[in-house]
Write an enzyme that holds these catalytic residues in place. Structure first.
Site, PDB file in Angstrom:
ATOM      1  N   ASP A 169      -6.651  -6.387   2.891  1.00 47.83           N
ATOM      2  CA  ASP A 169      -6.841  -6.703   4.313  1.00 47.83           C
ATOM      3  C   ASP A 169      -8.028  -5.950   4.920  1.00 47.83           C
ATOM      4  O   ASP A 169      -8.368  -6.159   6.092  1.00 47.83           O
ATOM      5  CB  ASP A 169      -5.565  -6.508   5.125  1.00 47.83           C
ATOM      6  CG  ASP A 169      -5.161  -5.055   5.373  1.00 47.83           C
ATOM      7  OD1 ASP A 169      -6.022  -4.158   5.349  1.00 47.83           O
ATOM      8  OD2 ASP A 169      -3.960  -4.825   5.615  1.00 47.83           O
ATOM      9  N   GLU A 188      -1.806  -5.097  -1.461  1.00 44.36           N
ATOM     10  CA  GLU A 188      -1.518  -5.958  -0.311  1.00 44.36           C
ATOM     11  C   GLU A 188      -1.972  -7.408  -0.486  1.00 44.36           C
ATOM     12  O   GLU A 188      -1.965  -8.175   0.484  1.00 44.36           O
ATOM     13  CB  GLU A 188      -2.086  -5.372   0.992  1.00 44.36           C
ATOM     14  CG  GLU A 188      -1.466  -4.042   1.401  1.00 44.36           C
ATOM     15  CD  GLU A 188      -0.030  -4.128   1.920  1.00 44.36           C
ATOM     16  OE1 GLU A 188       0.494  -5.257   2.073  1.00 44.36           O
ATOM     17  OE2 GLU A 188       0.565  -3.057   2.155  1.00 44.36           O
ATOM     18  N   ASP A 244      -3.113   3.718   8.222  1.00 47.34           N
ATOM     19  CA  ASP A 244      -1.920   4.047   7.424  1.00 47.34           C
ATOM     20  C   ASP A 244      -1.527   5.509   7.589  1.00 47.34           C
ATOM     21  O   ASP A 244      -1.140   6.190   6.629  1.00 47.34           O
ATOM     22  CB  ASP A 244      -2.140   3.702   5.943  1.00 47.34           C
ATOM     23  CG  ASP A 244      -2.164   2.193   5.699  1.00 47.34           C
ATOM     24  OD1 ASP A 244      -1.761   1.445   6.602  1.00 47.34           O
ATOM     25  OD2 ASP A 244      -2.579   1.775   4.608  1.00 47.34           O
ATOM     26  N   HIS A 276       4.516   1.092   4.100  1.00 47.91           N
ATOM     27  CA  HIS A 276       3.117   0.779   3.767  1.00 47.91           C
ATOM     28  C   HIS A 276       2.172   1.165   4.897  1.00 47.91           C
ATOM     29  O   HIS A 276       0.957   1.164   4.697  1.00 47.91           O
ATOM     30  CB  HIS A 276       2.940  -0.684   3.343  1.00 47.91           C
ATOM     31  CG  HIS A 276       2.998  -1.696   4.447  1.00 47.91           C
ATOM     32  ND1 HIS A 276       2.511  -2.982   4.293  1.00 47.91           N
ATOM     33  CD2 HIS A 276       3.495  -1.648   5.710  1.00 47.91           C
ATOM     34  CE1 HIS A 276       2.706  -3.674   5.405  1.00 47.91           C
ATOM     35  NE2 HIS A 276       3.291  -2.882   6.276  1.00 47.91           N
ATOM     36  N   ASP A 327      -7.296  -1.992  -0.115  1.00 47.47           N
ATOM     37  CA  ASP A 327      -6.337  -2.886   0.526  1.00 47.47           C
ATOM     38  C   ASP A 327      -7.093  -4.167   0.851  1.00 47.47           C
ATOM     39  O   ASP A 327      -8.113  -4.134   1.543  1.00 47.47           O
ATOM     40  CB  ASP A 327      -5.809  -2.231   1.806  1.00 47.47           C
ATOM     41  CG  ASP A 327      -4.710  -3.031   2.488  1.00 47.47           C
ATOM     42  OD1 ASP A 327      -4.789  -4.279   2.470  1.00 47.47           O
ATOM     43  OD2 ASP A 327      -3.795  -2.414   3.061  1.00 47.47           O
ATOM     44  N   HIS A 337      -6.339  -0.760   8.310  1.00 51.42           N
ATOM     45  CA  HIS A 337      -5.399   0.140   8.976  1.00 51.42           C
ATOM     46  C   HIS A 337      -5.581   1.568   8.479  1.00 51.42           C
ATOM     47  O   HIS A 337      -5.900   1.793   7.315  1.00 51.42           O
ATOM     48  CB  HIS A 337      -3.958  -0.301   8.688  1.00 51.42           C
ATOM     49  CG  HIS A 337      -3.688  -1.743   8.979  1.00 51.42           C
ATOM     50  ND1 HIS A 337      -3.911  -2.733   8.035  1.00 51.42           N
ATOM     51  CD2 HIS A 337      -3.256  -2.363  10.101  1.00 51.42           C
ATOM     52  CE1 HIS A 337      -3.608  -3.905   8.566  1.00 51.42           C
ATOM     53  NE2 HIS A 337      -3.209  -3.708   9.814  1.00 51.42           N
ATOM     54  N   HIS A 349       0.797  -1.220   0.000  1.00 53.00           N
ATOM     55  CA  HIS A 349       0.000   0.000   0.000  1.00 53.00           C
ATOM     56  C   HIS A 349       0.833   1.274   0.000  1.00 53.00           C
ATOM     57  O   HIS A 349       0.272   2.364  -0.159  1.00 53.00           O
ATOM     58  CB  HIS A 349      -0.985   0.003   1.179  1.00 53.00           C
ATOM     59  CG  HIS A 349      -2.303   0.626   0.844  1.00 53.00           C
ATOM     60  ND1 HIS A 349      -3.432   0.449   1.607  1.00 53.00           N
ATOM     61  CD2 HIS A 349      -2.695   1.428  -0.183  1.00 53.00           C
ATOM     62  CE1 HIS A 349      -4.452   1.104   1.065  1.00 53.00           C
ATOM     63  NE2 HIS A 349      -4.020   1.715  -0.016  1.00 53.00           N
ATOM     64  N   ASP A 382      -9.652  -0.377   4.153  1.00 46.77           N
ATOM     65  CA  ASP A 382      -8.439  -0.887   4.785  1.00 46.77           C
ATOM     66  C   ASP A 382      -8.741  -1.262   6.234  1.00 46.77           C
ATOM     67  O   ASP A 382      -9.626  -0.672   6.860  1.00 46.77           O
ATOM     68  CB  ASP A 382      -7.369   0.221   4.754  1.00 46.77           C
ATOM     69  CG  ASP A 382      -5.942  -0.274   4.868  1.00 46.77           C
ATOM     70  OD1 ASP A 382      -5.712  -1.291   5.547  1.00 46.77           O
ATOM     71  OD2 ASP A 382      -5.050   0.369   4.283  1.00 46.77           O
TER      72      ASP A 382
END
Length: 307
Positions: A233, A276, A132, A145, A231, A130, A101, A128
């Site tokens: 995840d 990712e 980030d 990332h 992403d 996260h 990412h 996502d």
């Protein structure tokens, strides 16, 4: 069939330069093997695969001054910035196939510049687990990332925050983060300070995915360019195990489909990242197959019996 989508360009970016686990560099070809291009063609969309960008190999070194592989991350993101910008200038919809990412810095910086040139409003939908929004001061790993949103908002090394010549590339009010459920303590403070609009899983559990997405899409109109940074995840690892940083408690299949269908209903998506995906951690490419299914929904495939 498609809703008059512009022609699409697939841009493979095979690197895990910003990640902490090996394997995301195999993501672009896993998505191709899962049939991404063919699925979009079947929807009546003109698709060209530009192949893979080339950049420096991953040296797998520890952080230097708080960042891992900064020079290599910059080189890859410059290549992404140029490739995505070229497709947008040609009136095409770029799909960046990552890779990790950190590559969102290059793609979104290019989209932001395109929006400034064309007078469009930009809305970034960041799907996502996260936020980030890390910096070298708050993350011990130095993995970039975990920093792209901070860099895009002007917080980070100048070689990344000024990748497109302007800093910041975007402002916090242009981004909506959806599905967040893993935020470091120092990162939480930064997210609050900068006023990011975060639809975390607690909020989604409370109000439902439909209401959360209505809020995230509010204000989008004919003058809006929607960029989706997906992403993998973002998804619950029970249905998407092929990522390097799994976080339990993410959206299930139906919730994820609803997210994509509602974005498609807006009719304003103009660019897309898929990042990712780590085939080394996957089970017979099932996460890539699921990602392709969800991208089809972004391009108008609906499970609903509606016109």
């Amino acid at each position: 069939m498609s809703r008059n989508y512009p022609p699409v360009s697939l841009i493979g970016v095979p690197t895990d330069i910003g990640a902490g686990a090996r394997g995301a560099l195999l993501g672009p070809d896993a998505l191709r093997i899962a049939g991404l291009g063919d699925a979009l063609v079947a929807r009546g969309i003109d698709v060209v695969d530009r192949g893979n960008l080339v950049g420096p190999r991953n040296p797998w070194l520890p952080p230097t001054d708080g960042y891992r592989h900064l020079a290599e991350v910059v080189a890859w993101n410059r290549a992404v910035f140029e490739a995505v910008g070229a497709e947008l200038s040609d009136g095409r919809l770029p799909i960046m196939l990552g890779g990790d990412h950190c590559l969102g810095i290059g793609s979104i910086t290019a989209v932001a510049r395109h929006c400034r040139v064309t007078g469009k409003q930009l809305r970034v939908l960041w799907l996502d687990a996260h936020a980030d929004f890390n910096t070298s001061q708050v993350t011990p790993s130095g993995n970039i990332h975990g920093m792209p949103v901070a860099c895009l908002c002007g917080i980070g090394p100048e070689v990344l925050t000024r990748l497109g010549g302007d800093a910041p590339a975007i402002t916090a009010d242009q981004i909506r983060q959806i599905g967040i459920r893993s935020v470091d303590e120092g990162e939480k403070r930064l997210v609050k300070e900068h006023g990011l609009d975060v639809y975390d899983m607690r909020y989604i559990d409370e109000v439902g995915m439909r209401r959360a997405m209505e809020e995230a899409l509010e204000g989008i109109d004919a003058d809006t360019h929607v960029h989706v940074s997906f992403d993998v995840d973002f998804l619950d690892p029970a249905i998407a195990p092929g990522v390097g940083t799994t976080v339990p408690g993410g959206p299930n299949y139906r919730e994820a489909q609803l997210v994509m269908e509602m974005i498609a209903d807006s009719g304003r998506m103009g660019s897309l990242d898929i990042v990712e995906l780590n085939p080394l951690l996957d089970n017979r490419n099932e996460t890539a197959v699921l990602a392709v299914d969800l991208v089809e929904s972004l391009f108008g495939k609906s499970t609903l019996m509606r016109d």
